[in-house]
Design an enzyme around this catalytic site. Structure first.
Site, PDB file in Angstrom:
ATOM      1  CG  ASP A  29      55.207  73.229 -43.056  1.00  0.00           C
ATOM      2  OD1 ASP A  29      54.816  72.745 -41.986  1.00  0.00           O
ATOM      3  OD2 ASP A  29      56.420  73.411 -43.321  1.00  0.00           O
ATOM      4  CG  ASN A  84      54.025  65.717 -35.391  1.00  0.00           C
ATOM      5  OD1 ASN A  84      53.551  64.612 -35.619  1.00  0.00           O
ATOM      6  ND2 ASN A  84      54.638  66.445 -36.316  1.00  0.00           N
ATOM      7  CD  GLN A  91      54.108  70.219 -30.156  1.00  0.00           C
ATOM      8  OE1 GLN A  91      53.998  69.402 -29.225  1.00  0.00           O
ATOM      9  NE2 GLN A  91      53.338  71.293 -30.244  1.00  0.00           N
ATOM     10  CB  VAL A  93      56.171  75.011 -33.832  1.00  0.00           C
ATOM     11  CG1 VAL A  93      55.562  76.343 -33.395  1.00  0.00           C
ATOM     12  CG2 VAL A  93      57.217  75.234 -34.934  1.00  0.00           C
ATOM     13  CG  HIS A  97      51.300  72.937 -35.557  1.00  0.00           C
ATOM     14  ND1 HIS A  97      52.018  73.134 -34.383  1.00  0.00           N
ATOM     15  CD2 HIS A  97      52.031  72.069 -36.294  1.00  0.00           C
ATOM     16  CE1 HIS A  97      53.141  72.435 -34.439  1.00  0.00           C
ATOM     17  NE2 HIS A  97      53.159  71.773 -35.591  1.00  0.00           N
ATOM     18  CG  HIS A  99      51.552  68.913 -39.772  1.00  0.00           C
ATOM     19  ND1 HIS A  99      52.674  69.519 -40.306  1.00  0.00           N
ATOM     20  CD2 HIS A  99      51.807  68.774 -38.445  1.00  0.00           C
ATOM     21  CE1 HIS A  99      53.579  69.722 -39.355  1.00  0.00           C
ATOM     22  NE2 HIS A  99      53.069  69.283 -38.211  1.00  0.00           N
TER      23      HIS A  99
HETATM   24  P1  AMP Z   1      55.902  70.210 -35.954  1.00  0.00           P
HETATM   25  O1  AMP Z   1      57.267  69.674 -36.255  1.00  0.00           O
HETATM   26  O2  AMP Z   1      54.794  69.196 -35.983  1.00  0.00           O
HETATM   27  O3  AMP Z   1      55.905  71.045 -34.693  1.00  0.00           O
HETATM   28  O4  AMP Z   1      55.556  71.167 -37.168  1.00  0.00           O
HETATM   29  C1  AMP Z   1      56.060  72.468 -37.278  1.00  0.00           C
HETATM   30  C2  AMP Z   1      55.968  72.833 -38.729  1.00  0.00           C
HETATM   31  O5  AMP Z   1      56.043  74.249 -38.811  1.00  0.00           O
HETATM   32  C3  AMP Z   1      57.079  72.266 -39.607  1.00  0.00           C
HETATM   33  O6  AMP Z   1      56.513  71.479 -40.650  1.00  0.00           O
HETATM   34  C4  AMP Z   1      57.791  73.512 -40.142  1.00  0.00           C
HETATM   35  O7  AMP Z   1      58.211  73.358 -41.481  1.00  0.00           O
HETATM   36  C5  AMP Z   1      56.717  74.568 -39.995  1.00  0.00           C
HETATM   37  N1  AMP Z   1      57.172  75.946 -39.816  1.00  0.00           N
HETATM   38  C6  AMP Z   1      58.147  76.399 -38.986  1.00  0.00           C
HETATM   39  N2  AMP Z   1      58.253  77.736 -39.064  1.00  0.00           N
HETATM   40  C7  AMP Z   1      57.316  78.139 -39.961  1.00  0.00           C
HETATM   41  C8  AMP Z   1      56.924  79.401 -40.486  1.00  0.00           C
HETATM   42  N3  AMP Z   1      57.534  80.537 -40.090  1.00  0.00           N
HETATM   43  N4  AMP Z   1      55.933  79.448 -41.403  1.00  0.00           N
HETATM   44  C9  AMP Z   1      55.340  78.301 -41.812  1.00  0.00           C
HETATM   45  N5  AMP Z   1      55.646  77.077 -41.348  1.00  0.00           N
HETATM   46  C10 AMP Z   1      56.633  76.997 -40.445  1.00  0.00           C
END
Ligand code: AMP
Ligand code: ZN
Length: 111
Positions: A29, A84, A91, A93, A97, A99
């Site tokens: 992350d 999430n 969430q 992204v 995924h 974590h």
């Molecule tokens: P969520 O909020 O559960 O959708 O988690 C998305 C996660 O992706 C967050 O913890 C961000 O820090 C992580 N994230 C966003 N962009 C990137 C990236 N380019 N490379 C690695 N992690 C990322």
């Protein structure tokens, strides 16, 4: 292709890739919330576990890779797997995924 995790899976965007196979990729992350903070994502775009839950093969693959990644990181004292879903789930992204968080004691319940 606007989905950032699809771009990472395609190799069109840089990421700290920990492991990958034909179906699943593990990255670190970019904004870690614990000493170990990995993201386990399927290469195929699916928005969240809400959409993917009926695909038992995909779910098993993702969870097995998450377990293997936690072991490889030496998280012998335990770890947390979180996925999430949607806005209220936190969430940000919209590509499934999981974590993998570990390396410190994690409080409960989350905020
Ligand atoms: P969520 O909020 O559960 O959708 O988690 C998305 C996660 O992706 C967050 O913890 C961000 O820090 C992580 N994230 C966003 N962009 C990137 C990236 N380019 N490379 C690695 N992690 C990322
Ligand atoms: Zn995607």
């Amino acid at each position: 292709m606007s989905c950032i995790f699809c771009r990472i899976a395609e190799g069109d965007m840089d990421a700290d890739v920990v492991s990958s196979d034909d179906h699943v990729i593990v990255i670190r992350d970019i904004d870690p919330k614990a000493p170990t903070h990995l993201l386990v994502l399927p290469r195929r775009h699916v928005a969240s576990i809400d959409e993917a839950a009926d695909d038992g093969e995909l779910v098993a693959r993702v969870m097995r890779v998450a377990r293997d990644a936690a072991r490889a990181e030496g998280l012998d004292d335990g770890y947390r797997l979180v996925t999430n879903v949607g806005e209220h789930g936190g969430q940000t992204v919209p590509h499934l995924h999981v974590h993998v968080l570990g390396g410190r004691h994690l409080g409960w319940p989350p905020g």
